[in-house]
Design a protein around this motif. Sequence first.
Motif, PDB file in Angstrom:
ATOM      1  N   ARG A 246       0.852  -1.180   0.000  1.00  0.00           N
ATOM      2  CA  ARG A 246       0.000   0.000   0.000  1.00  0.00           C
ATOM      3  C   ARG A 246       0.898   1.243   0.000  1.00  0.00           C
ATOM      4  NH1 ARG A 246      -5.347  -0.711   1.493  1.00  0.00           N
ATOM      5  NH2 ARG A 246      -5.403   1.398   2.370  1.00  0.00           N
ATOM      6  N   VAL A 247       0.697   2.123  -0.991  1.00  0.00           N
ATOM      7  CA  VAL A 247       1.551   3.293  -1.173  1.00  0.00           C
ATOM      8  C   VAL A 247       0.686   4.555  -1.223  1.00  0.00           C
ATOM      9  CG1 VAL A 247       3.287   4.396  -2.655  1.00  0.00           C
ATOM     10  CG2 VAL A 247       3.197   1.891  -2.490  1.00  0.00           C
ATOM     11  N   TYR A 248       1.145   5.588  -0.525  1.00  0.00           N
ATOM     12  CA  TYR A 248       0.392   6.842  -0.478  1.00  0.00           C
ATOM     13  C   TYR A 248       0.487   7.570  -1.818  1.00  0.00           C
ATOM     14  CZ  TYR A 248      -1.207  11.473   0.940  1.00  0.00           C
ATOM     15  OH  TYR A 248      -1.884  12.667   1.019  1.00  0.00           O
ATOM     16  N   HIS A 249      -0.669   8.012  -2.324  1.00  0.00           N
ATOM     17  CA  HIS A 249      -0.730   8.766  -3.570  1.00  0.00           C
ATOM     18  C   HIS A 249      -0.984  10.239  -3.236  1.00  0.00           C
ATOM     19  CE1 HIS A 249      -1.659  10.073  -7.600  1.00  0.00           C
ATOM     20  NE2 HIS A 249      -1.526   8.854  -8.087  1.00  0.00           N
ATOM     21  N   PRO A 250      -0.032  11.148  -3.548  1.00  0.00           N
ATOM     22  CA  PRO A 250      -0.171  12.551  -3.144  1.00  0.00           C
ATOM     23  C   PRO A 250      -1.310  13.294  -3.824  1.00  0.00           C
ATOM     24  CG  PRO A 250       1.718  12.260  -4.592  1.00  0.00           C
ATOM     25  CD  PRO A 250       1.238  10.885  -4.236  1.00  0.00           C
ATOM     26  N   PHE A 251      -1.695  12.861  -5.014  1.00  0.00           N
ATOM     27  CA  PHE A 251      -2.804  13.531  -5.690  1.00  0.00           C
ATOM     28  C   PHE A 251      -4.144  13.052  -5.143  1.00  0.00           C
ATOM     29  CE2 PHE A 251      -6.001  13.925  -9.060  1.00  0.00           C
ATOM     30  CZ  PHE A 251      -5.873  15.278  -9.379  1.00  0.00           C
ATOM     31  N   LEU A 252      -4.276  11.738  -4.985  1.00  0.00           N
ATOM     32  CA  LEU A 252      -5.522  11.172  -4.448  1.00  0.00           C
ATOM     33  C   LEU A 252      -5.634  11.381  -2.942  1.00  0.00           C
ATOM     34  CD1 LEU A 252      -5.568   7.779  -6.412  1.00  0.00           C
ATOM     35  CD2 LEU A 252      -6.760   9.909  -6.994  1.00  0.00           C
TER      36      LEU A 252
ATOM     37  N   HIS B 285       7.226   4.893  -4.058  1.00  0.00           N
ATOM     38  CA  HIS B 285       6.506   6.153  -3.902  1.00  0.00           C
ATOM     39  C   HIS B 285       5.983   6.632  -5.251  1.00  0.00           C
ATOM     40  CE1 HIS B 285      10.603   7.313  -5.082  1.00  0.00           C
ATOM     41  NE2 HIS B 285      10.069   8.425  -5.593  1.00  0.00           N
ATOM     42  N   TYR B 286       4.970   7.466  -5.215  1.00  0.00           N
ATOM     43  CA  TYR B 286       4.460   8.099  -6.425  1.00  0.00           C
ATOM     44  C   TYR B 286       5.178   9.423  -6.634  1.00  0.00           C
ATOM     45  CZ  TYR B 286       0.576   4.839  -7.037  1.00  0.00           C
ATOM     46  OH  TYR B 286      -0.173   3.710  -7.267  1.00  0.00           O
TER      47      TYR B 286
ATOM     48  N   LEU C  66      -2.855  19.742 -12.417  1.00  0.00           N
ATOM     49  CA  LEU C  66      -2.395  18.359 -12.304  1.00  0.00           C
ATOM     50  C   LEU C  66      -3.551  17.365 -12.254  1.00  0.00           C
ATOM     51  CD1 LEU C  66       0.543  18.717  -9.739  1.00  0.00           C
ATOM     52  CD2 LEU C  66       0.686  18.444 -12.225  1.00  0.00           C
ATOM     53  N   GLN C  67      -3.315  16.177 -12.877  1.00  0.00           N
ATOM     54  CA  GLN C  67      -4.290  15.098 -12.888  1.00  0.00           C
ATOM     55  C   GLN C  67      -3.645  13.832 -12.322  1.00  0.00           C
ATOM     56  OE1 GLN C  67      -7.454  15.652 -13.886  1.00  0.00           O
ATOM     57  NE2 GLN C  67      -6.935  17.794 -14.368  1.00  0.00           N
ATOM     58  N   GLU C  68      -4.468  12.851 -12.027  1.00  0.00           N
ATOM     59  CA  GLU C  68      -3.959  11.599 -11.453  1.00  0.00           C
ATOM     60  C   GLU C  68      -2.922  10.942 -12.359  1.00  0.00           C
ATOM     61  OE1 GLU C  68      -5.583   7.189 -10.013  1.00  0.00           O
ATOM     62  OE2 GLU C  68      -7.024   8.801 -10.472  1.00  0.00           O
ATOM     63  N   ASP C  69      -3.151  10.977 -13.673  1.00  0.00           N
ATOM     64  CA  ASP C  69      -2.242  10.323 -14.617  1.00  0.00           C
ATOM     65  C   ASP C  69      -0.892  11.029 -14.730  1.00  0.00           C
ATOM     66  OD1 ASP C  69      -4.113   8.397 -15.139  1.00  0.00           O
ATOM     67  OD2 ASP C  69      -4.841   9.326 -16.990  1.00  0.00           O
ATOM     68  N   ASP C  70      -0.768  12.220 -14.147  1.00  0.00           N
ATOM     69  CA  ASP C  70       0.509  12.936 -14.182  1.00  0.00           C
ATOM     70  C   ASP C  70       1.513  12.352 -13.193  1.00  0.00           C
ATOM     71  OD1 ASP C  70      -0.481  14.670 -16.093  1.00  0.00           O
ATOM     72  OD2 ASP C  70      -1.188  16.135 -14.610  1.00  0.00           O
ATOM     73  N   PHE C  71       1.056  11.441 -12.356  1.00  0.00           N
ATOM     74  CA  PHE C  71       1.916  10.793 -11.368  1.00  0.00           C
ATOM     75  C   PHE C  71       2.195   9.349 -11.788  1.00  0.00           C
ATOM     76  CE2 PHE C  71      -0.066  14.277  -9.237  1.00  0.00           C
ATOM     77  CZ  PHE C  71       0.832  14.714  -8.283  1.00  0.00           C
ATOM     78  N   CYS C  72       3.381   8.851 -11.460  1.00  0.00           N
ATOM     79  CA  CYS C  72       3.727   7.463 -11.755  1.00  0.00           C
ATOM     80  C   CYS C  72       4.367   6.831 -10.518  1.00  0.00           C
ATOM     81  CB  CYS C  72       4.670   7.363 -12.946  1.00  0.00           C
ATOM     82  SG  CYS C  72       6.256   8.201 -12.727  1.00  0.00           S
ATOM     83  N   LEU C  73       4.248   5.534 -10.432  1.00  0.00           N
ATOM     84  CA  LEU C  73       4.823   4.798  -9.310  1.00  0.00           C
ATOM     85  C   LEU C  73       6.311   4.589  -9.545  1.00  0.00           C
ATOM     86  CD1 LEU C  73       4.343   3.193  -6.673  1.00  0.00           C
ATOM     87  CD2 LEU C  73       3.981   1.173  -8.111  1.00  0.00           C
ATOM     88  N   GLN C  74       7.121   4.948  -8.580  1.00  0.00           N
ATOM     89  CA  GLN C  74       8.571   4.756  -8.648  1.00  0.00           C
ATOM     90  C   GLN C  74       8.951   3.636  -7.686  1.00  0.00           C
ATOM     91  OE1 GLN C  74      10.698   6.559 -10.724  1.00  0.00           O
ATOM     92  NE2 GLN C  74      12.259   5.080 -10.116  1.00  0.00           N
ATOM     93  N   ILE C  75       9.424   2.533  -8.249  1.00  0.00           N
ATOM     94  CA  ILE C  75       9.823   1.402  -7.415  1.00  0.00           C
ATOM     95  C   ILE C  75      10.941   0.647  -8.132  1.00  0.00           C
ATOM     96  CG2 ILE C  75       7.913   0.008  -8.361  1.00  0.00           C
ATOM     97  CD1 ILE C  75       7.783  -1.414  -5.630  1.00  0.00           C
ATOM     98  N   ASP C  76      12.095   0.560  -7.506  1.00  0.00           N
ATOM     99  CA  ASP C  76      13.281   0.002  -8.157  1.00  0.00           C
ATOM    100  C   ASP C  76      13.375  -1.514  -7.990  1.00  0.00           C
ATOM    101  OD1 ASP C  76      14.122   2.548  -8.942  1.00  0.00           O
ATOM    102  OD2 ASP C  76      15.186   2.876  -7.048  1.00  0.00           O
ATOM    103  N   GLN C  77      14.027  -2.145  -8.968  1.00  0.00           N
ATOM    104  CA  GLN C  77      14.284  -3.572  -8.908  1.00  0.00           C
ATOM    105  C   GLN C  77      15.606  -3.841  -8.194  1.00  0.00           C
ATOM    106  OE1 GLN C  77      14.201  -4.975 -12.979  1.00  0.00           O
ATOM    107  NE2 GLN C  77      11.992  -5.242 -12.937  1.00  0.00           N
ATOM    108  N   LYS C  78      15.673  -4.978  -7.528  1.00  0.00           N
ATOM    109  CA  LYS C  78      16.901  -5.382  -6.843  1.00  0.00           C
ATOM    110  C   LYS C  78      17.274  -6.801  -7.272  1.00  0.00           C
ATOM    111  CE  LYS C  78      17.086  -4.620  -2.414  1.00  0.00           C
ATOM    112  NZ  LYS C  78      16.690  -4.617  -0.975  1.00  0.00           N
ATOM    113  N   GLY C  79      18.530  -6.964  -7.669  1.00  0.00           N
ATOM    114  CA  GLY C  79      19.038  -8.305  -7.953  1.00  0.00           C
ATOM    115  C   GLY C  79      18.856  -8.801  -9.370  1.00  0.00           C
ATOM    116  N   VAL C  80      18.099  -8.082 -10.201  1.00  0.00           N
ATOM    117  CA  VAL C  80      17.834  -8.569 -11.559  1.00  0.00           C
ATOM    118  C   VAL C  80      19.089  -8.515 -12.418  1.00  0.00           C
ATOM    119  CG1 VAL C  80      16.534  -8.165 -13.687  1.00  0.00           C
ATOM    120  CG2 VAL C  80      15.377  -8.013 -11.474  1.00  0.00           C
ATOM    121  N   ASP C  81      19.751  -7.356 -12.447  1.00  0.00           N
ATOM    122  CA  ASP C  81      20.972  -7.226 -13.252  1.00  0.00           C
ATOM    123  C   ASP C  81      22.049  -8.206 -12.798  1.00  0.00           C
ATOM    124  OD1 ASP C  81      19.673  -5.243 -14.584  1.00  0.00           O
ATOM    125  OD2 ASP C  81      20.927  -3.591 -13.864  1.00  0.00           O
ATOM    126  N   MET C  82      22.139  -8.426 -11.502  1.00  0.00           N
ATOM    127  CA  MET C  82      23.138  -9.359 -10.977  1.00  0.00           C
ATOM    128  C   MET C  82      22.849 -10.780 -11.455  1.00  0.00           C
ATOM    129  SD  MET C  82      24.302 -10.139  -7.045  1.00  0.00           S
ATOM    130  CE  MET C  82      24.998  -8.483  -6.879  1.00  0.00           C
TER     131      MET C  82
END
Length: 230
Positions: free
Chosen positions: A72-78, A119-120, A140-156
């Motif tokens: 569950r991640v907080y959305h600053p616009f919503l 985070h968004y 600003l609209q809801e679609d102007d925000f995107c979820l930022q979440i990084d991958q770990k271990g894939v490149d390795m």
Amino acid sequence: MESLKNNFATKTAILVDGGFYRRRAQAVFGDQTAEERAAELANYCMRHLNFHGESSNLYRIFYYDCAPSSKRVYHPFLKKQVDLGKSDLFEWTTLFFNELKKKRKFALRLGKLAEEQAHYTLRPQIVKKLCNGSIQFSDLQEDDFCLQIDQKGVDMKIGLDIASMAYKHQVDQIVLISGDSDFVSAAKLAQREGIDFVLDPLGAPIKPDLFEHIDGLRTCNKAYTAHTQK
């Protein structure tokens, strides 16, 4: 000699940077259902086995990605918590992975998401518009925000599998579907071990240092035949 060369079947491993493929395939091939995208990927990989008259036997297709987050991640616009586990993306990605698991000679290599840092954030093009004054915060609209979440271990995992197959001489050729320069060291290692290392960025431009350390650059899509090099 020519006859022997034509009769020799190269043993090929195909490695797919999943996050890259999903983004790039959407841009190149358009939106697809999870089942359609899985079938599309399998068919696309198989094209590499008979590219330009080459004869190759498939060793295995390795697909690298991360399972979708249910955090569950907080959305600053919503101004509320968003349950990612109930999102369309979660459902689509879960079904996509399940479809890949059913495919013959597909091996999934899953890393983890850095969920604690999820985070968004505003999309880069929206930030640019805010800075140059073409839009205001009130626009600003809801679609102007995107979820930022990084991958770990894939490149390795990708790098380790390339090194393992190269050192053990399990394959003659490695095809990597990606556009990431982080794999330069792995590509150089494979070359030193006599592996034919081919990169497929699905028509996307790549950095010069990556191009320097590959044996072939190809995209098995008619729209990008002009990008076939080496």
